[in-house]
Design a protein around this motif. Sequence first.
Motif, short mmCIF file in Angstrom:
data_model
loop_
_atom_site.label_atom_id
_atom_site.label_comp_id
_atom_site.label_asym_id
_atom_site.label_seq_id
_atom_site.Cartn_x
_atom_site.Cartn_y
_atom_site.Cartn_z
N CYS A 11 12.07 -2.15 -8.51
CA CYS A 11 11.47 -2.41 -9.81
C CYS A 11 11.66 -3.88 -10.14
N GLY A 12 10.57 -4.55 -10.42
CA GLY A 12 10.66 -5.98 -10.71
C GLY A 12 10.06 -6.82 -9.60
N SER A 13 9.84 -6.20 -8.43
CA SER A 13 9.26 -6.96 -7.32
C SER A 13 7.74 -6.90 -7.35
N PRO A 14 7.08 -8.05 -7.32
CA PRO A 14 5.62 -8.03 -7.32
C PRO A 14 5.06 -7.40 -6.04
N PHE A 15 5.78 -7.56 -4.94
CA PHE A 15 5.29 -7.05 -3.66
C PHE A 15 5.32 -5.54 -3.64
N SER A 16 6.36 -4.98 -4.25
CA SER A 16 6.51 -3.55 -4.38
C SER A 16 5.41 -3.00 -5.29
N SER A 17 5.20 -3.68 -6.40
CA SER A 17 4.19 -3.27 -7.37
C SER A 17 2.80 -3.21 -6.75
N ARG A 18 2.51 -4.15 -5.86
CA ARG A 18 1.20 -4.17 -5.19
C ARG A 18 0.92 -2.85 -4.49
N ILE A 19 1.94 -2.34 -3.81
CA ILE A 19 1.73 -1.12 -3.01
C ILE A 19 1.53 0.08 -3.94
N GLN A 20 2.29 0.08 -5.03
CA GLN A 20 2.13 1.18 -5.99
C GLN A 20 0.72 1.19 -6.56
N VAL A 21 0.20 0.00 -6.86
CA VAL A 21 -1.16 -0.11 -7.37
C VAL A 21 -2.16 0.43 -6.35
N ALA A 22 -1.99 0.03 -5.09
CA ALA A 22 -2.93 0.46 -4.05
C ALA A 22 -2.88 1.98 -3.85
N LEU A 23 -1.67 2.54 -3.82
CA LEU A 23 -1.54 3.99 -3.62
C LEU A 23 -2.16 4.74 -4.79
N LYS A 24 -1.99 4.20 -5.99
CA LYS A 24 -2.59 4.82 -7.18
C LYS A 24 -4.12 4.76 -7.10
N LEU A 25 -4.63 3.59 -6.72
CA LEU A 25 -6.08 3.41 -6.60
C LEU A 25 -6.69 4.43 -5.65
N LYS A 26 -5.96 4.71 -4.59
CA LYS A 26 -6.47 5.63 -3.56
C LYS A 26 -6.15 7.09 -3.86
N GLY A 27 -5.37 7.30 -4.91
CA GLY A 27 -5.01 8.67 -5.27
C GLY A 27 -4.07 9.33 -4.27
#
Lengths: 218, 243
Positions: A11-27
């Motif tokens: 939590c707090g890492s931009p690189f980590s956040s990127r992956i969460q965004v991508a996984l969410k986008l793809k469902g």
Amino acid sequence: MAEEVKLFGACGSPFSSRIQVALKLKGISYEYIEEDLTNKSPLLLKYNPIHKKIPVLLHNGKSIVESLVILEYIDETWKANPILPEDPYDRATARFWAKYIDEKCVAAAGKAFWAKEKEREKAVEEAWDCLKTLEGALKDKKFAGGETLGLVDIAANFIAFWLRSFQEIFGVELLTEEKFPDLFKWSEEYVEHPIIKEYLPSRDELIVFLNKRLQNLK
Amino acid sequence: MEGKESEVVLIGTWASAFCKRVELALKLKGIPYEFVEEDLENKSELLLRNNPVHRKVPVLLHKGKAIPESLVILEYIDEYWTKAPRLLPDDPYQRAKIRFWANYHDEKIAQAITPIIFSEGKEREKVIEDFQQLLKVFEEGIERDFQGKSPFLHGGNLGFLDLVVGTYACNYQAFHDSIAVVFETEKNPQFFSWLMALKDHPRIKETLPPSDKLATKYKELFLPPYSKRIATIRERYLQSPKA
């Protein structure tokens, strides 16, 4: 075969956040594992022995590391809501800007924030050069994909949120409205995007993250 | 009838491994191209216009569009000209591993040459050791990630990693003759054996510059007096925080 997807992040890492965004986008459903970067788990060290960093994506036991590599892997494995465009030239352009953000801008911003007094002015100017380039790219519509988030949009999370938060915390002015009006406006809209917003840390979480980074640097 | 728009132009220099890897990719795919030799000490308007961000070679021009950055170019070539041979495999996991090691090579191994060039004596010995340690990590990583199915010369064909590593490290003799010995079979037996095999591959052999010509070029570039461009790179290295 059931898909097993795990994400080692912080939590707090931009690189980590990127992956969460991508996984969410793809469902894609996944298990999220929070790593304490001052006390890395044996699993993290097992799955990323070279760099020992997050994020690490685990897919059916296979580990993929480096956020941009993970994003391409996700796009190639799960075809819904593509992150990269179809046209080879557009793909090359997206890769170019994502690399530019990580190799130049993130590094330059980091240097400016952590710089010692006498090196700060030069570091800040280098960071401004990066932002100037991004401002130009924005005008040429090289990123800011509109409603759909693409590779460069996702990679640019650092610029829109983390860089702006850090500059407040460190008291170093980088991305200002006066100097970079288009980039500034883009960053304001960016952080309001519902999917992006969901994976942004709070100010407190960011401070905790920074303190841990400081601890690791000592 | 092919118009000018479909012409492929590669802006590069004969001595640059990053340019050679693009040339090799084009040759493997049988794509005709025009090579424009750039003078890096006196950069052309063509280069500056087509790579305003980095002002570096290689830059691929295709259908009037410019693609800089060698790894981005290699992926573009593979995705635009989908005919055989493929540079990257189809499987996403294999692709991810190859991309990881290509990045590692360019970001860690290739970057570690700079300290070697600009140091001397005990410091140079140390940075050479550091370099060889990086090669060791690479060797072990490839072994672990590809588990015996080496990505190098897979089935005798050249793939992405062959292009990335081969065009760079197969020039070792020129580097040894001009700067310092860095690739040693005792220190990095596996890496060295890959280089031996790659060096003998006909397509690599015909693409790499002659060793003595390259050695002369390295001496010209990396021994004093330095050109303005190299002096700037050297200055930046000397001022950067050391590990």
